[in-house]
Design an enzyme around this catalytic site. Sequence first.
Site, PDB file in Angstrom:
ATOM      1  CB  SER A  59      -0.992   0.069   1.336  1.00 12.92           C
ATOM      2  OG  SER A  59      -0.268   0.034   2.357  1.00 12.92           O
ATOM      3  N   GLY A  96      -2.227  -4.315   1.283  1.00 13.40           N
ATOM      4  CA  GLY A  96      -2.056  -5.549   1.815  1.00 13.40           C
ATOM      5  C   GLY A  96      -1.097  -6.481   1.559  1.00 13.40           C
ATOM      6  CG  ASN A 127       1.099  -5.530   4.707  1.00 11.48           C
ATOM      7  OD1 ASN A 127       0.787  -4.658   5.474  1.00 11.48           O
ATOM      8  ND2 ASN A 127       1.023  -4.843   3.103  1.00 11.48           N
ATOM      9  CG  ASP A 208      -4.296   5.480   7.707  1.00 11.17           C
ATOM     10  OD1 ASP A 208      -3.252   6.190   7.900  1.00 11.17           O
ATOM     11  OD2 ASP A 208      -4.481   4.617   6.768  1.00 11.17           O
ATOM     12  CG  HIS A 211      -1.565   3.930   4.252  1.00 15.69           C
ATOM     13  ND1 HIS A 211      -2.514   3.421   5.357  1.00 15.69           N
ATOM     14  CD2 HIS A 211      -0.993   2.964   3.865  1.00 15.69           C
ATOM     15  CE1 HIS A 211      -2.471   2.093   5.062  1.00 15.69           C
ATOM     16  NE2 HIS A 211      -1.486   1.861   4.284  1.00 15.69           N
TER      17      HIS A 211
END
Length: 234
Positions: A59, A96, A127, A208, A211
């Site tokens: 991402s 992801g 991740n 969030d 990012h």
Amino acid sequence: MANGFRLYGFSLLLVQLLAACSPTKQEALPAADNNAVNMTAKAAQPIADGKLVVVFGDSLYAGYNLQQDQGFAPILEQALSKQGIKAHVVNAGVSGDTSADGLARLAFGLDGLSRKPDLVLVGLGGNDMLRGLSPQATRSNIDAILTELTKRGIPAMLTGMMASPNMGPDYAAAFNPIYPDLAKKHGVPLYPFFLDGVIGERSLLLPDGIHPNPQGVQRITAKVAPSVARQLGK
């Protein structure tokens, strides 16, 4: 040494933020992020001239929740243009993705390109670390990705991630050397920490807290672009 401690602190903050709101892979693939699902969409167009660069990652490369022209790939293309390098930068980031996911889609994506890339940036493993996956498996997957690129005669560049101290000293000792070790093994350039200068800076992050927002992408790209330009100039 001070810079290493600073990056280590950034990685700790990253995982603290992610622990509070870490998405599943399915949750990390909203409709707004469909522009980044694989490298073939933009690359299907024939490239008459200039360099072909592929950014292959998760991402952080994909431009998660950003407009199509605000992610890492288009901003890198603009930055290279300002340095006098005509390049077509293909977004091959998938939100992801783990290193295993990236390895699984690599050959298919490369085969879908109109020609062999002049450079592939590889940015995977974050991740894996978040999910506490085996660092040995992460190392093996990224090693296999770089091996496949070498086999195809495609130059590569690696952008790294760091394990949080929260993962424990044994995990960090196994994870942190992955990127410098593999860069040395394959003779590819390494940008040690992709989020350097952005993580922890709320003004440069999406709500969030994870990012980069458009301003964050601009800062990241300003740091990464000179290394990319050097590789393309060889």
